[in-house]
Design a protein around this motif. Structure first.
Motif, short mmCIF file in Angstrom:
data_model
loop_
_atom_site.label_atom_id
_atom_site.label_comp_id
_atom_site.label_asym_id
_atom_site.label_seq_id
_atom_site.Cartn_x
_atom_site.Cartn_y
_atom_site.Cartn_z
N SER C 318 0.83 -1.20 0.00
CA SER C 318 0.00 0.00 0.00
C SER C 318 0.87 1.25 0.00
O SER C 318 0.42 2.30 -0.42
N SER C 417 -4.45 -1.55 1.38
CA SER C 417 -4.56 -0.65 2.52
C SER C 417 -5.78 -1.00 3.36
O SER C 417 -5.82 -0.70 4.54
N ALA C 426 -3.48 2.58 8.56
CA ALA C 426 -3.75 2.50 7.12
C ALA C 426 -3.78 3.91 6.52
O ALA C 426 -3.24 4.15 5.44
N ARG C 430 -1.27 5.55 3.77
CA ARG C 430 -1.78 6.15 2.53
C ARG C 430 -1.11 7.49 2.27
O ARG C 430 -0.80 7.85 1.13
#
Lengths: 376, 363, 515
Positions: C318, C417, C426, C430
Motif C-alpha cells: 500500500s 490498505s 492505514a 496512505r
C-alpha cells in the motif's frame, strides 16, 4: 536544517527528473544485428572527426508495442543504420526516431560473418556491450553468414523474431550438436584470450536454421566447424545437456538418447608429451529398435552398449584430432590442467598450444542404457 | 519502556560492527583480489578477517582497561596530551574523508547503474542529508535504525546467495594455494582494508550498557562479514573466471547483473538488489559521520554532537566532489587507505594495546 | 406555610466550593440560580410526614435519571410508606436524615455530599440529589439511566471468529465489558474527570502487578496537565497525550473491541476509556500491534502467521505499489520482463500524462471515492463503490486518461490498505504513499530507497510512552518474535511481550502448575 531540506526538495521537484523517460517513449531493443558492409575507411578531411565511415550496418530489432498487444503478425520493426561504430549508429537512430533506444531487454546479438573477420570491429562491439552497465549480460550471441536474411525471417509460430531464435538456441537441451553461447560465456574468454566459439544461424528458405559453429582466434574468425564435432566438444567440456547419438548396430541406424554425461580427465606426462586419459560416463535410453531381439536381455543390451561405446570413442578421437589441427586449445584443457594439475600446467604454460597439438588422448567410455521404452 | 540514556546493547554493537564495514568496498573487492592473488582470494579474505579479529581483540583489551572513558581521553592518557590530540585529529580526518569518499563512490555506482543522467551533486546531497539527520539523533537511534534495516539486508544476502549459488562453475576456484606467499600478503592487505569500518568500535565503548561480551559479539560480526565476502568472491570467480574478473570494475554488480530469475515477475533483479544495497552503504555513511562528530565533539569539548555534524557537512560535501573522475577517486581511496587507513585501523589499535600493556605493568 | 424569601447572591465558578446550608430554602435558591434556564432539570419539593412534615427537595436531569426508580423507591417510601408504618414521624423528626438514609430509601447506591458544586456536577451526570431540611448533608442517589446504545458488534473492526461485543458510548457499560474479562482484584480501573466544562469521565485500566509503572506515571502526568474545556471523544485524549503531535503515526492504539483491550491489559499495557466514546485507547503501542488482529489469537497459529505475513506485505504494497509503478515505467523498465514492459508501453501509448501524474490522478480519485463512500449513508455508499470502481475506472481507461495497468495498481493499493487491521495506520500509510510517489518521480528506485531510509529514521526516533515504535523488531527482542511476525501456538507463548517491560513476565506456567 528543516528549512534547508524543504528548499532542496522544492528545487528537486521543479528541476528534477533527469532520468525520467516514460516507458512509451522507449524503444525496446530486443536484438542487435551487426554486419560489415564495406572495407573502406575514409579519412576525415576536416580538422575534427566527422561521421564519414559507414562500414558497418547495425540493425536494431524492435518490437512494436501496440502491434504486440493487438496481436498482429510481423510485429518486429527493424531500424537499420550505417555507421562507423555502434555509438555512432545509436546517434544516427536518434536522428530519425523520436523515441529513446533502451537496451535493458536486449536478448540477442547477431554478428555477421564479415564482422567476425574484422578483429577491430569485433573487439569494439564486444567491449561496447561489456562496458555499459545497462546491457543485458545474459543475452545470447550468435553468428550468421547472412544478416539480412536472418532479420527478415518471419517466424511461423512465434510472433517475434528474437524469442524465436533464442528458443531455438535453447534447444541445446534437446540436441547434442547444438551450442548456445551467452554473452557472459562469450566475453570472458574472448576478452582475455581472444578466442570464442559461436553458433551459426542461417536462413534456409524462410526459416532460421542453426548449423555449424565458428571458431574465433586472435579476435577474429578462424574457421567454420562442422556440426559433427560439436557433440564431442560438448562431451569433453562437460557442457552436453541432452540430445541423441545415432549409432550403427548390425547395419541399422538406431538412436541413443543421452540423459546424462560426465567426463573426467587425467593428465600425465610421457616423453615430453601430455597424455590425457578421458573417462566418460554416460547414461541414456534407446529410442527405437527395429530388430526382432528381446531388449530386456542383458547380453543384448550389453552388446548395444558396447557398440555405442566404440562409436563414441571414434567420434571423440576424430573430434580431438580436428581441434588439435586448429592450433588452439578450444577444449579448455589448459584451464583444466591449471586447475587440477598445476605443476604440469606450469611446465607447459609458455607453449601450451604446441603441447596441446602433440598431446595424446585415450578415451574410455562407459555407456549405460537405462531404459528402453515400454515395448520389448 | 527503554530508558532514555543513549546506551546500546551488545546485540546492537554486533550489528554496528557488522553493517559498518559492508559498503561500497565489496563492489570492487573481487577484482582487486583476483588481480593480486587470483583464485586464492577466499584464503586472503579469511586471513584478513583474522588480522581484523586481532585488532578487535586489541581494541577490546584497551577498552576493558579504560572504559567507560571517552576515546580521546584514552588517547590522551596513553600518549600524553599533545600526541593524543594529534592522533585524535588524524582519526577525525580519517572518518571525515572516508565518509566523503564513501558517498562519492556510492554516487558513482548509482549513476552507473540506476541514474545515468542525474547530476552527481543531486545524488549526493539527499543521501548526505539523510546520513546527517540519522547521525544527529545519537547512537541509540542509529543502533535502532541498524536493527530496523537488518531484515532487509538479510533478504538481500539471501537473494544473492539463492540466485547465484547453483549456477556457477566452482572448478574456476582451482588451483588452490598455488601462490607466492608475498603475493598472498598483498591479498591479505587488500582484504584487511575491506573490513575497514570495524574501527568505529573504538568509539563505541562509552555508549555500551554493558561491554563484557563486546569482543565475542564483534568477532561474530567479523566472521559473518568474512563469510559474506568469501561467498561473493567465490561467486564472482565461479561465474566469470579469474582472468575476466580482473578486467571488471565492479565484479559484484556484474555478478548481480548476470542473473536471470527463471519464470519470475522480475527480470532484471540487479536494479532492486542495488537499491537494497544502498541501505547498506547508508549505514556505513551514518556511522562514519557519527564517528567524526563524536571525536570532534570531544576535541572541541562540546557535549552535544548534534551541531558538530552539521558544522562539517560542507567539508564532507566538498571532499566528496574533489576527485575529477572515477579513476582519480579510486586512486585517492587507494592512497588514503595506504596512509591514513594503515595508521587508523592497523597501527593505532596495536600501538594503543602495546602502550597500555607497558603502562599497565608499570602501574 | 411560611415562605421566607432569602436573598441569595450566588455566581457560579468551577473552583468555588459552597457548603450545603442547614437551611433548605437557601440551598434551593442557590441551586435554582445555578441551574437557571436549564430547562431539562426537574426540581421536586415535597414534604415528608404528612401535613406539617419536613420539607425535602430533590432534583435531577430529565432523561438522565431513572424516573421509575425515583418514584417507586425514593418518593414512595418517603411520602407514603413512612406514614403507614411505625415509627411515628414525630418521633424521628430530629434525626430525619439518618432515618431517611438508613431506613427509608430502597436504593443500593447513594453517596453523602456536602459541596453544592459537586452535587450539581453529579446531578448533571445523571444522579439525583435529595436535600433534607435542617441537614447540611445531601444524599446523592445513583439514578444514572440515560438512553444508551446497546452493546453491538463493532463496525470498524470486524472479525469472523471472536466475540461480537463492542464498546458503547457509556463508560460504565464499557468498564463492565472489560471487567467481565478480567476478574482479578489487581485489575484496577482508576477514574478521572477531565475537561473543565465537560467533566468527562475517563477510566484508566491496568493490572497492578503487570503494568510498567513508568508508563503509568507518564500517563498520569500527561493527563494531569490537560486543561481543556471539553473532551468530546477519546480522540481528544489521544492527541493530548501523544509526544509527537504532527506525526502521521498514531502513538496510541484505538479499538472498539473489549477483548483487544483486555488482551492488551494482560500484556501489561494501559487501557483508557473515555465516556461518550466507543473507542478505547491503548498505550504504549508498537507497530507490531497494528498488524495484529484479535482473531489471530483465536484461530490456528499457522494460519495466523500466514495472515500476518499477508498483512505486512499488504502494508508494504500500500506504500510502494504506485511508487514502484512510477519508478519502473519512467526510470528502470529493465526490472520487469520484456513482455510486460511491452504491454505497459502499449497501454500507455495513448495516455497524455507522465506516469507520475497518471498515478497521482488515480490515487487522488481513489482517496476521494473512499472519503465519499465513508461519509455517505450506507445504502448510497455502496453505489459510490460501484460508480468509482467500474464507471470511473472503465471510463478513464476508455478515454485514454490512464492506462489499465495503473487502474490495477490503484486497485492493489486500495485492497492492501484495507487489509491492514488498524484504520489509523492505514491512513498514515496512505499519506506516506504520496511522499514515496513524489520521490520516485524524481529519483526512481533511488528515490524510493531514500524515502524508505527517511521514513525509517523518523520511525526509529518515535516512541510511544517510552517504548520504541518498531519494537520488538528494533530494538530486537528475540523472545518476542514468537508473537510478532510469527504467531506460535498458544502453548509456547509463555512470556508476556518483553518490549512492554511488564513487571511479571510469566504468563503461562509449566504444565505441572509451577511457574
Amino acid at each position: 536544517m528543516k528549512r534547508l531540506m524543504f528548499v532542496f526538495l522544492a528545487m528537486l521537484i521543479f528541476a528534477g527528473c533527469w532520468d525520467k523517460i516514460e516507458i512509451e517513449d522507449r524503444i525496446f531493443v530486443y536484438g542487435i544485428a551487426i554486419d560489415k558492409v564495406s572495407n573502406e575507411l575514409n579519412k576525415s578531411k576536416g580538422p575534427f572527426y566527422e561521421y564519414v565511415n559507414e562500414n558497418i550496418e547495425v540493425t536494431f530489432l524492435i518490437p512494436n508495442p501496440s502491434k504486440v498487444v493487438s496481436g498482429e503478425q510481423n510485429v518486429f520493426e527493424n531500424i537499420t543504420v550505417r555507421a562507423g561504430s555502434i555509438p555512432e549508429a545509436i546517434e544516427k537512430v536518434f536522428k530519425k526516431q523520436n523515441r529513446h533506444l533502451f537496451f535493458g531487454h536486449e536478448k540477442l546479438l547477431i554478428l555477421g560473418e564479415a564482422v567476425l573477420r574484422d578483429d577491430k570491429i569485433l573487439k569494439e562491439i564486444v567491449d561496447w556491450i561489456d562496458r555499459d552497465p545497462q546491457k543485458n549480460r545474459s543475452s545470447f550471441v550468435v553468428a550468421t553468414k547472412d544478416v539480412k536474411g536472418i532479420i527478415n525471417i518471419t517466424p511461423k509460430l512465434e510472433k517475434l523474431l528474437v524469442p524465436y531464435i533464442i528458443g531455438t538456441l535453447k534447444n541445446q537441451e534437446e540436441v547434442s550438436t547444438l551450442l548456445n553461447i551467452d554473452f557472459n560465456g562469450f566475453v570472458s574468454n574472448f576478452k582475455v584470450n581472444g578466442v570464442a566459439i559461436l553458433p551459426i544461424i542461417n536462413k534456409v528458405k524462410d526459416e532460421g536454421v542453426i548449423k555449424n559453429v565458428f571458431l574465433i582466434k586472435d579476435y577474429k574468425l578462424l574457421k567454420e566447424v562442422d556440426d559433427r564435432y560439436i557433440r564431442g566438444y560438448s562431451i569433453l567440456t562437460n557442457s552436453l545437456k541432452g540430445g541423441r547419438k545415432l549409432f550403427k548396430y548390425k547395419d541399422h541406424v538406431l538412436s541413443y538418447l543421452i540423459s546424462n554425461s560426465h567426463a573426467s580427465l587425467e593428465a600425465k606426462e610421457e616423453d615430453g608429451k601430455i597424455n590425457f586419459n578421458v573417462k566418460v560416463k554416460m547414461e541414456g535410453d534407446i529410442e527405437d529398435f527395429i530388430l526382432n531381439e528381446d531388449l530386456l536381455k542383458a547380453d543384448i543390451v550389453h552388446n548395444i552398449e558396447k557398440s555405442i561405446k566404440e562409436q563414441f570413442e571414434n567420434e571423440l578421437y576424430e573430434t580431438v584430432r580436428y581441434f588439435q589441427d586448429t592450433g588452439y586449445d578450444y577444449l579448455k584443457l589448459k584451464d583444466w590442467t591449471k586447475k587440477h594439475q598445476y605443476s604440469l600446467y606450469k611446465k607447459y604454460e609458455k607453449n601450451w598450444d604446441e603441447a596441446f597439438k602433440t598431446a595424446k588422448f585415450n578415451f574410455d567410455f562407459e555407456v549405460k542404457i537405462r531404459r528402453v521404452g515400454v515395448v520389448r | 519502556m527503554v530508558p532514555n540514556d543513549d546506551k546500546i546493547s551488545q546485540f546492537q554493537v554486533a550489528l554496528i560492527v557488522f553493517l559498518t564495514p559492508i559498503g561500497v568496498g565489496i563492489f570492487t573487492l573481487p577484482s582487486t583480489l583476483a588481480k593480486d592473488v587470483e583464485t586464492n582470494g577466499w584464503l586472503s579474505l579469511i586471513l584478513g578477517g583474522l588480522v581484523c579479529l586481532l585488532e578487535i581483540y586489541f581494541i577490546c583489551c584497551i577498552a576493558k582497561k579504560y572504559s567507560p572513558a571517552k576515546f580521546t581521553d584514552v588517547l590522551k592518557q596513553l600518549f600524553g596530551k599533545f600526541l593524543g590530540t594529534i592522533f585524535a585529529v588524524i582519526i577525525f580526518i580519517y572518518f571525515l574523508i572516508f565518509s566523503a569518499l564513501e558517498v562519492r563512490l556510492f554516487a558513482e555506482t548509482t549513476k552507473m547503474y540506476l541514474l545515468y543522467k542525474t547530476p552527481l551533486e543531486y545524488i549526493i546531497i539527499p543521501f548526505l542529508f539523510l546520513g546527517i539527520i540519522l547521525a544527529r539523533c545519537g547512537i541509540e537511534p542509529i543502533a535502532r535504525f541498524f536493527e530496523a534495516v537488518i531484515y532487509l539486508v538479510a533478504i538481500t544476502f539471501i537473494l544473492v546467495f539463492l540466485l547465484y549459488l547453483p549456477k556457477s562453475d566452482y572448478s574456476n576456484l582451482l588451483p588452490v594455494l598455488r601462490i607466492h606467499p608475498l603475493k598472498l600478503l598483498k591479498g591479505v592487505e587488500d582484504s584487511f582494508f575491506s573490513f575497514s569500518g570495524f574501527e568505529v568500535l573504538l568509539l563505541l565503548f562509552p555508549f555500551m550498557r554493558d561491554s563484557k561480551k563486546s569482543f565475542k559479539v564483534s568477532a561474530i560480526s567479523i566472521m559473518l562479514i568474512t563469510f559474506i565476502y568469501v561467498v561473493i568472491f567465490v561467486q564472482c570467480i565461479a561465474r566469470f573466471g579469474v582472468d575476466y574478473t580482473k578486467t571488471l570494475l565492479y565484479p559484484t554488480l556484474s555478478l548481480i547483473k548476470s542473473s536471470d530469475v527463471p519464470g519470475a515477475f522480475i527480470e532484471g533483479i540487479e536494479g532492486l538488489l542495488f537499491s537494497l544495497w544502498i541501505v547498506l552503504i547508508f549505514t556505513t555513511l551514518a556511522m562514519f559521520i557519527f564517528a567524526y562528530s563524536v571525536i570532534a565533539g570531544d576535541l572541541l569539548k562540546q557535549k552535544e554532537a548534534k551541531h558538530i555534524v552539521i558544522l562539517f557537512l560542507p567539508a564532507v560535501y566538498i571532499v566528496s566532489l574533489l576527485p575529477d573522475n572515477i579513476a582519480s577517486t579510486f586512486e585517492l581511496v587507494d592512497k588514503l587507505i595506504k596512509s591514513l587507513g594503515y595508521f587508523v585501523i592497523l597501527i593505532l589499535p596495536t600501538l594503543m594495546f602495546i602502550v597500555s600493556k607497558i603502562k599497565g605493568e608499570r602501574a | 406555610m411560611l415562605k421566607r424569601k432569602k436573598e441569595v447572591t450566588y455566581t457560579y465558578s468551577p473552583s468555588s466550593k459552597t457548603k450545603v446550608s442547614k437551611d433548605i430554602e437557601e440551598n434551593i435558591e442557590i441551586i435554582k440560580t445555578m441551574l437557571k434556564d436549564c430547562d431539562d432539570v426537574v426540581f421536586r419539593e415535597f414534604e415528608v410526614g404528612g401535613d406539617g412534615g419536613e420539607k425535602m427537595f430533590l432534583f435531577y436531569v430529565d432523561g438522565m435519571a431513572d424516573k421509575l426508580l425515583l418514584d417507586e423507591f425514593v418518593l414512595m417510601p418517603l411520602m407514603i410508606s413512612s406514614r403507614e408504618v411505625a415509627p411515628d414521624f414525630n418521633q424521628i423528626k430530629n434525626k430525619l436524615y439518618e432515618v431517611t438514609k438508613d431506613n427509608a430509601m430502597v436504593v443500593t447506591d447513594f453517596k453523602e455530599m456536602d459541596i453544592i458544586e459537586d452535587i450539581v456536577m453529579e446531578v448533571l451526570s445523571g444522579d439525583t440529589a435529595l436535600f433534607i431540611s435542617n441537614t447540611d448533608k445531601v444524599l446523592l442517589i445513583a439514578t444514572k439511566a440515560f438512553p444508551t446504545r446497546s452493546v453491538s458488534e463493532p463496525s470498524a473492526e470486524i472479525v469472523i471468529r471472536g466475540p461480537r461485543d463492542g464498546f458503547t458510548e457509556t463508560i460504565r457499560i464499557n468498564t463492565a465489558l472489560i471487567r467481565r474479562r478480567i476478574r482479578d482484584p489487581r485489575f484496577k480501573i482508576k477514574q478521572k474527570r477531565i475537561g473543565v466544562r465537560s467533566k468527562t469521565d475517563i477510566a484508566i485500566m491496568y493490572i497492578e502487578d503487570i503494568v510498567d509503572k513508568r508508563v503509568l506515571d507518564q500517563l498520569y502526568s500527561k493527563l494531569d496537565k490537560i486543561n481543556i474545556d471539553a473532551i468530546i471523544d477519546s480522540g481528544y485524549i489521544q492527541q493530548l497525550i501523544e509526544d509527537k503531535v504532527f506525526s502521521i503515526f498514531p502513538q496510541a492504539q484505538t479499538t472498539e473491541r473489549p477483548d483487544v483491550v483486555a488482551a492488551a491489559v494482560y500484556e501489561g499495557r494501559v487501557g483508557i476509556l473515555v465516556d461518550n466514546s466507543p473507542f478505547a485507547l491503548i498505550v504504549p503501542v508498537t507497530i507490531n500491534a497494528f498488524f495484529q488482529s484479535g482473531e489471530d489469537y483465536y484461530s490456528r497459529p499457522v494460519i495466523s502467521t500466514f495472515i500476518r505475513f499477508l498483512r505486512i506485505i499488504a502494508g508494504a504494497l500500500s506504500i510502494l505499489a504506485p511508487s514502484l509503478y512510477i519508478a519502473i515505467t519512467s526510470f528502470h523498465p529493465q526490472i520487469i520482463p520484456a513482455k510486460l514492459a511491452l504491454s505497459i508501453a502499449a497501454t500507455r501509448e495513448g495516455v497524455p500524462f507522465p506516469a507520475f501524474v497518471e498515478a497521482i490522478i488515480m490515487e487522488a480519485t481513489f482517496e476521494l471515492l473512499r472519503e465519499a463512500g465513508v461519509r455517505l449513508p450506507r445504502p448510497i455508499g455502496s453505489t459510490i463503490g460501484i460508480v468509482g470502481g467500474l464507471v470511473i475506472g472503465q471510463a478513464a481507461v476508455a478515454a485514454g486518461i490512464v492506462s489499465p495497468i495503473m487502474v490495477i495498481v490503484v486497485a492493489i493499493t486500495a485492497i492492501s490498505s484495507f487489509s491492514i487491521t488498524n484504520y489509523e495506520l492505514a491512513t498514515a500509510l496512505r499519506l506516506l504513499r504520496f511522499i514515496f510517489m513524489i520521490a520516485a518521480s524524481i529519483y526512481g528506485l533511488y528515490g524510493i530507497v531514500l524515502s524508505y531510509i527517511g521514513t525509517l529514521i523518523y520511525v526509529v526516533n518515535l516512541k510511544s510512552f517510552g517504548t520504541p515504535y518498531l519494537a520488538p523488531l528494533s530494538p530486537f527482542y528475540i523472545t518476542d518474535m514468537k508473537d510478532s511476525i510469527f504467531k506460535l501456538p498458544l502453548k509456547y507463548l509463555k512470556t508476556r511481550p518483553l518490549h512492554f517491560d511488564p513487571q511479571d513476565i510469566i504468563r503461562q506456567g509449566d504444565e505441572d502448575g509451577s511457574k
